[in-house]
Design a protein around this motif. Structure first.
Motif, PDB file in Angstrom:
ATOM      1  N   ALA A   1       0.826  -1.222   0.000  1.00 58.84           N
ATOM      2  CA  ALA A   1       0.000   0.000   0.000  1.00 58.84           C
ATOM      3  C   ALA A   1       0.853   1.263   0.000  1.00 58.84           C
ATOM      4  CB  ALA A   1      -0.935  -0.001   1.202  1.00 58.84           C
ATOM      5  N   MET A   2       1.927   1.282   0.764  1.00 64.84           N
ATOM      6  CA  MET A   2       2.749   2.484   0.834  1.00 64.84           C
ATOM      7  C   MET A   2       3.450   2.776  -0.498  1.00 64.84           C
ATOM      8  SD  MET A   2       5.751   3.584   3.544  1.00 64.84           S
ATOM      9  CE  MET A   2       4.830   2.929   4.942  1.00 64.84           C
ATOM     10  N   PRO A   3       4.105   1.798  -1.142  1.00 65.96           N
ATOM     11  CA  PRO A   3       4.723   2.086  -2.440  1.00 65.96           C
ATOM     12  C   PRO A   3       3.720   2.530  -3.499  1.00 65.96           C
ATOM     13  CG  PRO A   3       5.594   0.043  -1.524  1.00 65.96           C
ATOM     14  CD  PRO A   3       4.437   0.443  -0.666  1.00 65.96           C
ATOM     15  N   ALA A   4       2.476   2.061  -3.384  1.00 69.92           N
ATOM     16  CA  ALA A   4       1.442   2.430  -4.359  1.00 69.92           C
ATOM     17  C   ALA A   4       0.818   3.786  -4.057  1.00 69.92           C
ATOM     18  CB  ALA A   4       0.354   1.360  -4.393  1.00 69.92           C
ATOM     19  N   GLY A   5       1.169   4.378  -2.927  1.00 66.87           N
ATOM     20  CA  GLY A   5       0.614   5.679  -2.564  1.00 66.87           C
ATOM     21  C   GLY A   5      -0.743   5.623  -1.906  1.00 66.87           C
ATOM     22  N   PHE A   6      -1.169   4.435  -1.452  1.00 65.69           N
ATOM     23  CA  PHE A   6      -2.471   4.306  -0.811  1.00 65.69           C
ATOM     24  C   PHE A   6      -2.447   4.848   0.622  1.00 65.69           C
ATOM     25  CE2 PHE A   6      -3.085   0.293  -3.598  1.00 65.69           C
ATOM     26  CZ  PHE A   6      -3.254   1.094  -4.717  1.00 65.69           C
ATOM     27  N   ILE A   7      -1.281   4.816   1.251  1.00 69.52           N
ATOM     28  CA  ILE A   7      -1.059   5.492   2.529  1.00 69.52           C
ATOM     29  C   ILE A   7       0.207   6.325   2.369  1.00 69.52           C
ATOM     30  CG2 ILE A   7      -2.170   3.701   3.905  1.00 69.52           C
ATOM     31  CD1 ILE A   7       0.606   2.717   4.725  1.00 69.52           C
ATOM     32  N   GLY A   8       0.365   7.344   3.205  1.00 69.89           N
ATOM     33  CA  GLY A   8       1.522   8.216   3.101  1.00 69.89           C
ATOM     34  C   GLY A   8       2.808   7.545   3.545  1.00 69.89           C
ATOM     35  N   GLU A   9       3.915   8.046   3.034  1.00 72.67           N
ATOM     36  CA  GLU A   9       5.226   7.538   3.431  1.00 72.67           C
ATOM     37  C   GLU A   9       5.423   7.767   4.932  1.00 72.67           C
ATOM     38  OE1 GLU A   9       7.742   6.018   1.912  1.00 72.67           O
ATOM     39  OE2 GLU A   9       6.850   5.900  -0.099  1.00 72.67           O
ATOM     40  N   CYS A  10       5.871   6.741   5.629  1.00 70.85           N
ATOM     41  CA  CYS A  10       6.137   6.863   7.063  1.00 70.85           C
ATOM     42  C   CYS A  10       7.045   5.731   7.505  1.00 70.85           C
ATOM     43  CB  CYS A  10       4.831   6.847   7.862  1.00 70.85           C
ATOM     44  SG  CYS A  10       3.854   5.336   7.697  1.00 70.85           S
ATOM     45  N   THR A  11       7.585   5.860   8.704  1.00 67.05           N
ATOM     46  CA  THR A  11       8.395   4.789   9.264  1.00 67.05           C
ATOM     47  C   THR A  11       7.493   3.638   9.684  1.00 67.05           C
ATOM     48  OG1 THR A  11       8.228   5.620  11.535  1.00 67.05           O
ATOM     49  CG2 THR A  11      10.023   6.502  10.157  1.00 67.05           C
ATOM     50  N   ARG A  12       8.096   2.475   9.938  1.00 66.47           N
ATOM     51  CA  ARG A  12       7.292   1.338  10.377  1.00 66.47           C
ATOM     52  C   ARG A  12       6.637   1.631  11.727  1.00 66.47           C
ATOM     53  NH1 ARG A  12       6.086  -3.986   8.771  1.00 66.47           N
ATOM     54  NH2 ARG A  12       4.656  -4.762  10.358  1.00 66.47           N
ATOM     55  N   ALA A  13       7.349   2.313  12.610  1.00 67.05           N
ATOM     56  CA  ALA A  13       6.775   2.649  13.906  1.00 67.05           C
ATOM     57  C   ALA A  13       5.554   3.550  13.747  1.00 67.05           C
ATOM     58  CB  ALA A  13       7.822   3.330  14.795  1.00 67.05           C
ATOM     59  N   ASP A  14       5.659   4.536  12.865  1.00 69.03           N
ATOM     60  CA  ASP A  14       4.520   5.423  12.619  1.00 69.03           C
ATOM     61  C   ASP A  14       3.371   4.671  11.969  1.00 69.03           C
ATOM     62  OD1 ASP A  14       5.599   7.663  13.761  1.00 69.03           O
ATOM     63  OD2 ASP A  14       6.306   8.543  11.886  1.00 69.03           O
ATOM     64  N   LEU A  15       3.679   3.737  11.086  1.00 70.65           N
ATOM     65  CA  LEU A  15       2.631   2.936  10.440  1.00 70.65           C
ATOM     66  C   LEU A  15       1.843   2.158  11.487  1.00 70.65           C
ATOM     67  CD1 LEU A  15       2.996   0.841   7.199  1.00 70.65           C
ATOM     68  CD2 LEU A  15       1.877  -0.134   9.198  1.00 70.65           C
ATOM     69  N   GLU A  16       2.552   1.532  12.408  1.00 73.69           N
ATOM     70  CA  GLU A  16       1.874   0.766  13.456  1.00 73.69           C
ATOM     71  C   GLU A  16       0.986   1.664  14.310  1.00 73.69           C
ATOM     72  OE1 GLU A  16       1.893  -2.421  13.794  1.00 73.69           O
ATOM     73  OE2 GLU A  16       3.658  -3.129  12.712  1.00 73.69           O
TER      74      GLU A  16
END
Length: 302
Positions: A34-49
């Protein structure tokens, strides 16, 4: 880092290890696809969680809301996520609540494909994905059930979201019947041409809709829904004007509560609005998206 590593006691108190593992798998999919496709914004793994996984499940486990969270009802509910995108918050919630049906609607086909694929990889059979815009939903998917609960996490501004939700809610809540009740025909199936439900990946799942190795559905004491609920994730209370409050009423809603999650303040500042859909909306609602987007009240009350 995984969601299980977040320093918030209710995570381990209310979620089993298999559930946490399935949430971790979804986080992996978000990061890898999802992140590489731009479905969610770029962020660190910690921020993603934190921003995506933890944020999605917080209202279900937080002490401020857990006892009255609508999805903790013991009966099967139809939960709609409008503007679901990559499946947030609906897919994490579908992992927690296999006893409910989750209906994900998004206007972007690529995001729908990702959500559908993710649900299949997670072993969820309680998820249906629809491609389209909300205002076309009643005609395009005429056989779909009405919503018992609608969730918004990153959709439109609050008054626009409330108005658009009218397209999936029944017009007369007092006449609604619970899915599967004695007087109900139960949840209606979609026509084959519209059916997007992923198939269960484990033939030995302990309960219909459960991911493999799931330990059981999350619920507190069963609560009866007297009317459909709309849940709106938001960090701060909306400073509604008198006109804004009147619009909420005219749309047929009652503001039940805004809860700030003080228990999670040091982890992720967040809150939750709960609206009850109690009466039919007054005319001319719901309006076309063109009229909604041009409404200055919609723009200012946010």
């Amino acid at each position: 880092m995984s969601v299980a590593d977040i320093a918030y006691a209710p995570l381990s108190a209310h979620l089993t290890a298999p559930v946490l593992a399935n949430l971790q798998t979804f986080a992996d999919l978000l990061e890898a696809e999802a992140m590489p496709a731009g479905f969610i914004g770029e962020c660190t793994r910690a921020d993603l969680e934190l921003r995506h996984i933890f944020d999605s499940v917080l209202p279900a486990i937080a002490p401020e809301t857990r006892e009255r969270f609508p999805l903790n009802a013991g009966e099967g509910l139809n939960v709609f996520d409008l503007g679901a995108g990559s499946g947030l918050p609906s897919l994490p919630l579908a992992i927690l609540y296999p006893q409910h049906k989750f209906h994900l609607l998004d206007a972007q086909e690529k995001r729908c494909r990702f959500a559908e694929s993710a649900a299949a990889k997670l072993g969820l059979s309680n998820v249906t994905v629809y491609h389209g815009v909300v205002q076309d939903f009643p005609k395009k998917y005429a056989a779909a059930p009405k919503a018992d609960v609608v969730v918004f996490r990153a959709f439109r501004k609050i008054l626009a979201s409330l108005e658009l939700a009218l397209h999936v809610l029944s017009a007369a809540p007092k006449d609604r019947q619970r899915p599967g009740s004695a007087k109900s025909d139960g949840p209606r199936s979609l026509p084959a041409s519209f059916q997007k439900t992923p198939q269960q990946t484990s033939a030995k799942a302990p309960e219909a809709g459960c991911p493999p190795n799931f330990a059981g559905p999350l619920r507190s004491e069963a609560i009866a829904l007297q009317s459909p609920k709309l849940l709106y994730w938001r960090s701060q209370r909306v400073p509604f004007s008198a006109a804004g409050e009147q619009r909420v009423t005219d749309l047929g809603y009652k503001t039940e509560s805004f809860v700030k999650f003080e228990s999670a303040a040091s982890v992720l500042p967040r809150g939750l609005y709960t609206f009850a859909h109690e009466t039919a909306a007054k005319k001319p609602y719901p309006r076309s998206w063109k009229k909604i987007s041009a409404d200055t009240l919609v723009d200012t009350e946010s």
